[in-house]
Design an enzyme around this catalytic site. Structure first.
Site, PDB file in Angstrom:
ATOM      1  N   HIS A   1      21.693  45.822  80.782  1.00 32.92           N
ATOM      2  CA  HIS A   1      22.200  44.456  80.708  1.00 32.92           C
ATOM      3  C   HIS A   1      21.247  43.576  79.906  1.00 32.92           C
ATOM      4  CE1 HIS A   1      22.995  40.323  82.036  1.00 32.92           C
ATOM      5  NE2 HIS A   1      24.165  40.712  82.486  1.00 32.92           N
ATOM      6  N   TRP A   2      19.942  43.719  80.158  1.00 28.90           N
ATOM      7  CA  TRP A   2      18.842  43.049  79.485  1.00 28.90           C
ATOM      8  C   TRP A   2      18.556  41.631  80.005  1.00 28.90           C
ATOM      9  CZ3 TRP A   2      18.041  42.898  73.432  1.00 28.90           C
ATOM     10  CH2 TRP A   2      16.684  42.732  73.146  1.00 28.90           C
ATOM     11  N   ASP A   3      19.478  41.038  80.732  1.00 26.99           N
ATOM     12  CA  ASP A   3      19.237  39.654  81.178  1.00 26.99           C
ATOM     13  C   ASP A   3      19.869  39.392  82.542  1.00 26.99           C
ATOM     14  OD1 ASP A   3      18.158  37.106  80.912  1.00 26.99           O
ATOM     15  OD2 ASP A   3      19.946  36.293  79.942  1.00 26.99           O
ATOM     16  N   LEU A   4      19.741  40.341  83.462  1.00 33.31           N
ATOM     17  CA  LEU A   4      20.406  40.187  84.755  1.00 33.31           C
ATOM     18  C   LEU A   4      19.490  39.470  85.743  1.00 33.31           C
ATOM     19  CD1 LEU A   4      23.040  40.650  86.174  1.00 33.31           C
ATOM     20  CD2 LEU A   4      22.161  42.806  87.058  1.00 33.31           C
TER      21      LEU A   4
ATOM     22  N   ASN B   1      22.940  34.807  86.415  1.00 36.10           N
ATOM     23  CA  ASN B   1      23.901  35.627  85.679  1.00 36.10           C
ATOM     24  C   ASN B   1      24.668  36.566  86.599  1.00 36.10           C
ATOM     25  OD1 ASN B   1      23.711  34.600  83.124  1.00 36.10           O
ATOM     26  ND2 ASN B   1      22.254  36.105  82.363  1.00 36.10           N
TER      27      ASN B   1
END
Length: 305
Positions: free
Chosen positions: A195-198, A202
């Site tokens: 995901h890279w930005d969880l 978010n």
């Protein structure tokens, strides 16, 4: 409700002016109107936004409540619809439609007023986030999006120049040590879809499931690289415990257990995120490391108590 008057929130406009060509912001209201017409959508609420995206609550011609997301198509956002199609709603918002030319996405409607960050119990919130992350990262990554190996290799290459921008010799040595640790991981960069930005904002409450992830920046790599956003968010709550190392490890240990990760490798990839965040800060003009990033890196690599 459908006034067809598309007003870009000022906070979004300011962010877009700072980060993207002015033509895109100028054309955003027109893009929204054309996309609403093309997909036969009716506005039914106030505009929402992130740092780079305008999100319009809409209803489809079939009466389905959805969200229209418009954002610049750049390196950070281009893989989002690719990842959403692969996940197909498993633990994450479902993609209903996508326009390749404009990047417009029609998404399942979630409850924007109930992000996971509003859950008072930090440990319970981390359990939920970890469970979603475990589902997302069980999926093999495709070949047509960026790979952690390339990103991490670039970070290591950029470190020597970045070190020169730091004023504290101890921080210079620390950044060098982080880059060395990342170099040792490059032979096994992983093959999962990340995901890279969880982080907690978010994850939104939903009808289809209690909670679903949103706003991925997909890449392929080791799931350990996906832990940092859950470690450096809700930071005030970690500081308030009075024992930062213990509080960081509480989250870190829970997440590595739920995801079934090798703890040492996960610690190394978390250090990689501290390096990445620090390199971005230095590129933006910083001459010192963020204490939060240093504290997290030290906590996850500290000897077990």
């Amino acid at each position: 409700m459908d006034t067809r008057v598309i007003v870009v929130p000022e906070a979004l406009a300011e962010s877009l002016r700072d980060n993207f060509p002015g033509e895109w912001l100028a054309g955003l209201p027109g893009l929204a109107e054309r996309t609403l017409d093309h997909w036969r959508l009716t506005l039914d609420g106030k505009p929402m936004h992130g740092m780079a995206s305008l999100v319009l609550p809409v209803t489809t011609a079939d009466g389905v409540r959805a969200a229209l997301k418009l954002q610049p198509v750049d390196w950070e956002h281009e893989s989002e619809p690719v990842g959403l199609r692969i996940w197909d709603g498993d633990g994450i918002v479902r993609l209903l439609d996508h326009d390749q030319d404009t990047g417009a996405m029609l998404l399942e409607r979630l409850d924007e007023n109930r992000p996971l960050s509003t859950m008072p119990d930090d440990f319970a919130a981390t359990e939920i986030l970890a469970g979603l992350l475990a589902r997302l990262t069980k999926v093999p990554g495709p070949r047509n999006i960026r790979h952690l190996e390339d990103i991490a290799t670039g970070m290591v290459a950029d470190t020597p120049q970045a070190i020169l921008e730091l004023s504290d010799p101890d921080e210079q040595r620390l950044l060098k040590d982080w880059a060395a640790a990342v170099s040792e991981l490059l032979d096994e960069p992983g093959d999962r879809l990340l995901h890279w930005d969880l982080h907690y904002d978010n994850v939104l409450a939903a009808d289809r499931e209690p909670w679903l992830a949103i706003d991925p920046k997909p890449l392929v790599g080791d799931p350990g690289f996906d832990l940092m956003p859950a470690l450096d968010n809700r930071w005030d709550e970690i500081v308030a415990t009075g024992d930062v190392t213990k509080a960081v490890l509480r989250r870190f240990d829970l997440m590595t257990e739920v995801l079934g990760l090798d703890r040492q490798r996960a610690a190394g990839w978390t250090v990689a995120r501290a390096l990445q965040n620090s390199l971005w800060d230095i590129q933006d003009g910083a001459h010192a490391l963020q204490p939060m990033q240093v504290a997290i890196a030290k906590a996850v690599t500290s000897p077990r108590r």
